[in-house]
Design a protein around this motif. Structure first.
Motif, PDB file in Angstrom:
ATOM      1  N   ASP A 142      13.227 -11.569  -0.950  1.00  0.00           N
ATOM      2  CA  ASP A 142      12.779 -11.591   0.442  1.00  0.00           C
ATOM      3  C   ASP A 142      13.883 -11.037   1.331  1.00  0.00           C
ATOM      4  O   ASP A 142      15.048 -11.434   1.192  1.00  0.00           O
ATOM      5  CB  ASP A 142      12.463 -13.051   0.816  1.00  0.00           C
ATOM      6  N   TYR A 194       0.825  -1.220   0.000  1.00  0.00           N
ATOM      7  CA  TYR A 194       0.000   0.000   0.000  1.00  0.00           C
ATOM      8  C   TYR A 194       0.861   1.274   0.000  1.00  0.00           C
ATOM      9  O   TYR A 194       0.916   2.016  -0.999  1.00  0.00           O
ATOM     10  CB  TYR A 194      -0.930  -0.066   1.213  1.00  0.00           C
ATOM     11  N   ILE A 195       1.581   1.525   1.084  1.00  0.00           N
ATOM     12  CA  ILE A 195       2.295   2.794   1.189  1.00  0.00           C
ATOM     13  C   ILE A 195       3.494   2.819   0.231  1.00  0.00           C
ATOM     14  O   ILE A 195       3.771   3.830  -0.427  1.00  0.00           O
ATOM     15  CB  ILE A 195       2.728   3.057   2.651  1.00  0.00           C
ATOM     16  N   TYR A 249       4.008  -7.009  17.196  1.00  0.00           N
ATOM     17  CA  TYR A 249       4.261  -6.074  16.084  1.00  0.00           C
ATOM     18  C   TYR A 249       4.968  -4.808  16.584  1.00  0.00           C
ATOM     19  O   TYR A 249       5.961  -4.362  16.012  1.00  0.00           O
ATOM     20  CB  TYR A 249       2.926  -5.730  15.415  1.00  0.00           C
ATOM     21  N   LYS A 265       8.845  -3.338  15.809  1.00  0.00           N
ATOM     22  CA  LYS A 265       9.185  -2.006  15.295  1.00  0.00           C
ATOM     23  C   LYS A 265      10.264  -1.352  16.160  1.00  0.00           C
ATOM     24  O   LYS A 265      11.189  -0.736  15.647  1.00  0.00           O
ATOM     25  CB  LYS A 265       7.940  -1.110  15.244  1.00  0.00           C
ATOM     26  N   ASP A 289      10.433  -6.762  -3.273  1.00  0.00           N
ATOM     27  CA  ASP A 289       9.236  -7.239  -2.554  1.00  0.00           C
ATOM     28  C   ASP A 289       9.086  -8.729  -2.839  1.00  0.00           C
ATOM     29  O   ASP A 289       9.349  -9.177  -3.957  1.00  0.00           O
ATOM     30  CB  ASP A 289       7.994  -6.476  -3.076  1.00  0.00           C
ATOM     31  N   ASN A 296      10.446 -12.316  10.132  1.00  0.00           N
ATOM     32  CA  ASN A 296      10.202 -11.476   8.956  1.00  0.00           C
ATOM     33  C   ASN A 296      10.612 -10.025   9.218  1.00  0.00           C
ATOM     34  O   ASN A 296      11.346  -9.428   8.430  1.00  0.00           O
ATOM     35  CB  ASN A 296       8.724 -11.536   8.570  1.00  0.00           C
ATOM     36  N   ARG A 301       2.413 -10.257   0.390  1.00  0.00           N
ATOM     37  CA  ARG A 301       1.249  -9.458   0.793  1.00  0.00           C
ATOM     38  C   ARG A 301       0.999  -8.301  -0.174  1.00  0.00           C
ATOM     39  O   ARG A 301       0.065  -7.544   0.009  1.00  0.00           O
ATOM     40  CB  ARG A 301       1.452  -8.889   2.205  1.00  0.00           C
ATOM     41  N   GLY A 302       1.859  -8.135  -1.150  1.00  0.00           N
ATOM     42  CA  GLY A 302       1.706  -7.001  -2.060  1.00  0.00           C
ATOM     43  C   GLY A 302       1.095  -7.436  -3.379  1.00  0.00           C
ATOM     44  O   GLY A 302       0.682  -8.577  -3.541  1.00  0.00           O
ATOM     45  N   HIS A 309      -5.185  -4.597   1.539  1.00  0.00           N
ATOM     46  CA  HIS A 309      -4.455  -5.554   2.368  1.00  0.00           C
ATOM     47  C   HIS A 309      -5.233  -6.857   2.432  1.00  0.00           C
ATOM     48  O   HIS A 309      -6.456  -6.850   2.505  1.00  0.00           O
ATOM     49  CB  HIS A 309      -4.298  -5.019   3.799  1.00  0.00           C
ATOM     50  N   ALA A 349      -2.176   5.133   8.592  1.00  0.00           N
ATOM     51  CA  ALA A 349      -2.163   5.509   7.176  1.00  0.00           C
ATOM     52  C   ALA A 349      -3.509   5.153   6.565  1.00  0.00           C
ATOM     53  O   ALA A 349      -4.074   4.090   6.851  1.00  0.00           O
ATOM     54  CB  ALA A 349      -1.055   4.760   6.457  1.00  0.00           C
ATOM     55  N   PHE A 364       9.867  -0.342   3.666  1.00  0.00           N
ATOM     56  CA  PHE A 364       8.470  -0.568   4.042  1.00  0.00           C
ATOM     57  C   PHE A 364       8.164  -2.038   4.288  1.00  0.00           C
ATOM     58  O   PHE A 364       7.132  -2.356   4.885  1.00  0.00           O
ATOM     59  CB  PHE A 364       7.520  -0.126   2.905  1.00  0.00           C
TER      60      PHE A 364
HETATM   61  N1  LIG Z   1      -0.672   0.952   7.051  1.00  0.00           N
HETATM   62  C1  LIG Z   1      -0.478   1.603   8.209  1.00  0.00           C
HETATM   63  O1  LIG Z   1      -1.380   2.254   8.739  1.00  0.00           O
HETATM   64  C2  LIG Z   1       0.865   1.553   8.886  1.00  0.00           C
HETATM   65  C3  LIG Z   1       1.019   2.167  10.141  1.00  0.00           C
HETATM   66  C4  LIG Z   1       2.270   2.138  10.769  1.00  0.00           C
HETATM   67  C5  LIG Z   1       3.330   1.524  10.140  1.00  0.00           C
HETATM   68  N2  LIG Z   1       3.155   0.913   8.933  1.00  0.00           N
HETATM   69  C6  LIG Z   1       4.295   0.235   8.321  1.00  0.00           C
HETATM   70  O2  LIG Z   1       4.454   0.687   6.986  1.00  0.00           O
HETATM   71  C7  LIG Z   1       4.955  -0.368   6.173  1.00  0.00           C
HETATM   72  C8  LIG Z   1       4.080  -0.522   4.948  1.00  0.00           C
HETATM   73  O3  LIG Z   1       2.732  -0.772   5.349  1.00  0.00           O
HETATM   74  P1  LIG Z   1       1.601  -1.113   4.269  1.00  0.00           P
HETATM   75  O4  LIG Z   1       0.316  -0.744   4.866  1.00  0.00           O
HETATM   76  O5  LIG Z   1       1.995  -0.534   2.961  1.00  0.00           O
HETATM   77  O6  LIG Z   1       1.718  -2.712   4.218  1.00  0.00           O
HETATM   78  P2  LIG Z   1       1.536  -3.731   2.998  1.00  0.00           P
HETATM   79  O7  LIG Z   1       1.282  -5.077   3.582  1.00  0.00           O
HETATM   80  O8  LIG Z   1       0.552  -3.191   2.006  1.00  0.00           O
HETATM   81  O9  LIG Z   1       2.965  -3.714   2.306  1.00  0.00           O
HETATM   82  C9  LIG Z   1       4.069  -4.419   2.846  1.00  0.00           C
HETATM   83  C10 LIG Z   1       4.811  -5.038   1.667  1.00  0.00           C
HETATM   84  O10 LIG Z   1       5.959  -5.715   2.182  1.00  0.00           O
HETATM   85  C11 LIG Z   1       6.103  -6.937   1.480  1.00  0.00           C
HETATM   86  N3  LIG Z   1       6.855  -7.851   2.360  1.00  0.00           N
HETATM   87  C12 LIG Z   1       6.474  -8.336   3.563  1.00  0.00           C
HETATM   88  N4  LIG Z   1       7.424  -9.134   4.067  1.00  0.00           N
HETATM   89  C13 LIG Z   1       8.442  -9.139   3.151  1.00  0.00           C
HETATM   90  C14 LIG Z   1       9.699  -9.793   3.093  1.00  0.00           C
HETATM   91  N5  LIG Z   1      10.095 -10.619   4.065  1.00  0.00           N
HETATM   92  N6  LIG Z   1      10.495  -9.586   2.023  1.00  0.00           N
HETATM   93  C15 LIG Z   1      10.094  -8.752   1.006  1.00  0.00           C
HETATM   94  N7  LIG Z   1       8.911  -8.137   1.001  1.00  0.00           N
HETATM   95  C16 LIG Z   1       8.087  -8.327   2.064  1.00  0.00           C
HETATM   96  C17 LIG Z   1       4.683  -7.414   1.205  1.00  0.00           C
HETATM   97  O11 LIG Z   1       4.617  -8.331   0.130  1.00  0.00           O
HETATM   98  C18 LIG Z   1       3.988  -6.078   0.892  1.00  0.00           C
HETATM   99  O12 LIG Z   1       4.026  -5.777  -0.491  1.00  0.00           O
HETATM  100  C19 LIG Z   1       5.016  -1.597   7.069  1.00  0.00           C
HETATM  101  O13 LIG Z   1       6.325  -1.752   7.565  1.00  0.00           O
HETATM  102  C20 LIG Z   1       4.068  -1.244   8.191  1.00  0.00           C
HETATM  103  O14 LIG Z   1       4.389  -1.929   9.388  1.00  0.00           O
HETATM  104  C21 LIG Z   1       1.939   0.913   8.299  1.00  0.00           C
END
Ligand SMILES: NC(=O)c1ccc[n+]([C@@H]2O[C@H](COP(=O)([O-])OP(=O)(O)OC[C@H]3O[C@@H](n4cnc5c(N)ncnc54)[C@H](O)[C@@H]3O)[C@@H](O)[C@H]2O)c1
Length: 324
Positions: free
Chosen positions: A52, A12-13, A142, A146, A32, A92, A36-37, A186, A173, A73
């Protein structure tokens, strides 16, 4: 032109970050594992390496290329799931991030990092709004992940003083591009705005986790930041990294909205009534999380533009209606 590696850029972000960096003329490579993406979320102008962060070989390969900085991210993001599968989350998020930073520094010769941290590092606030120097006492695996990842960056900097990093502690977010062409998806979805909207679009009840919190209306209060504003905070942080340092910033608005207010705003924007089903509290949820955003405002000049709840919900509504 600056070359940036965006881990988690299919998420997402990260996908919003990738698009904005490209629009600004940066060269971007996304890394990536796609667990999850979504591959279709990655801007076609970006390079893509499927890999990974837990895999040494994948990391060695990607860091044969030269980058100026890494925006990290990639991670697993669901608080409830982290409590059910703490080992998976530790491997992870914590082990993977450490491998990423070490290989980026040693093989990639990179010394600028931005990390997606979270308000979850604070745990139950003893003070609201929450400043960056608030005690860190995470209430979930979680949140502990962090905090450990932030510590791993601090250690890297201690060992190698030329390292410069920013840990951005996002609050919630949310939102989509204003035309609704890019948005949040998600699997599993644990965030309230997509879940309230999807309950309407799928004609289902919306499960509200608890209405007996110590807040103004009994439902949890959160600080929502529009994803476009969040991306802007990263651009400002990227510039700040030119001044060597270890930077920690909250990214929020300083204004909290209750879950009931979120539901009411979705009803206003959609013109439909949400069928709310109150269920029990979800493990790890705290009463109220609202940022004190004054540090990022003062030091980076960050001012959110799109983060009033109605703009967030309106953009998300357009995005989700296009998906259904
Ligand atoms: N969405 C929110 O509100 C929020 C709030 C605080 C922090 N965050 C942090 O921001 C970041 C992005 O969040 P998001 O909402 O975009 O999440 P998301 O799940 O949409 O994106 C995370 C991406 O990371 C990839 N990924 C996960 N594990 C991996 C690995 N081992 N190797 C390679 N790729 C991997 C997934 O495939 C996915 O595309 C995360 O670290 C999350 O903890 C998000």
């Amino acid at each position: 032109m600056m070359k940036i590696l965006v881990t988690g850029g299919a998420g997402y972000i990260g996908s919003f970050m990738t698009k904005t960096l490209l629009d600004k003329g940066y060269e971007v490579t996304v890394f990536d594992n796609l667990e999850r993406g979504h591959i279709e979320a990655i801007d076609k102008r970006a390079g893509f390496v499927k890999g990974d962060i837990r895999n040494d070989n994948d990391l060695e390969i990607v860091f044969k290329n030269k980058f100026d900085s890494v925006i990290h991210f990639a991670g697993l993001i669901a608080v409830g799931e982290s409590e059910e599968e703490p080992d998976l989350y530790y491997q992870n998020n914590v082990v993977g991030s450490k491998k990423l930073f070490d290989t980026a520094y040693n093989t990639g010769k990179i010394n600028k990092f931005i990390f997606s941290s979270s308000a979850a590092v604070y745990g139950n606030p003893v003070k609201i709004p929450i400043p960056e120097d608030h005690p860190k006492d995470p209430t979930s695996a979680y949140g502990r992940n962090k905090l450990e990842i932030e510590e791993s960056l601090s250690r890297l900097k201690k060992d190698h003083p030329e390292v410069s990093f920013a840990a951005l502690r996002y609050f919630n977010a949310a939102g989509a591009t204003l035309d609704g062409l890019m948005g949040e998806e998600h699997v599993p979805e644990t965030h309230i705005i997509p879940n309230v909207i999807n309950s309407l679009l799928k004609d289902q009840a919306f499960s509200l986790f608890g209405d007996d919190y110590k807040t103004k209306d009994g439902t949890c209060v959160r600080d929502y930041i529009h994803v476009l504003d969040l991306v802007e905070a990263h651009l400002l942080a990227l510039k700040k990294l030119n001044t060597n340092g270890a930077y920690f910033y909250n990214v929020g608005t300083g204004r909290g909205y209750s879950n009931n207010e979120v539901i009411k705003t979705v009803e206003k924007v959609s013109g439909r009534k949400v069928n709310v089903h109150v269920s029990s509290r979800r493990a790890g949820d705290t009463d109220e999380l609202v940022a004190d955003p004054s540090k990022i405002k003062t030091e980076l000049g960050f001012v959110p533009k799109y983060s009033d709840l109605e703009t967030i919900v309106r953009s998300a509504w357009i995005w989700h209606t296009k998906q259904n």
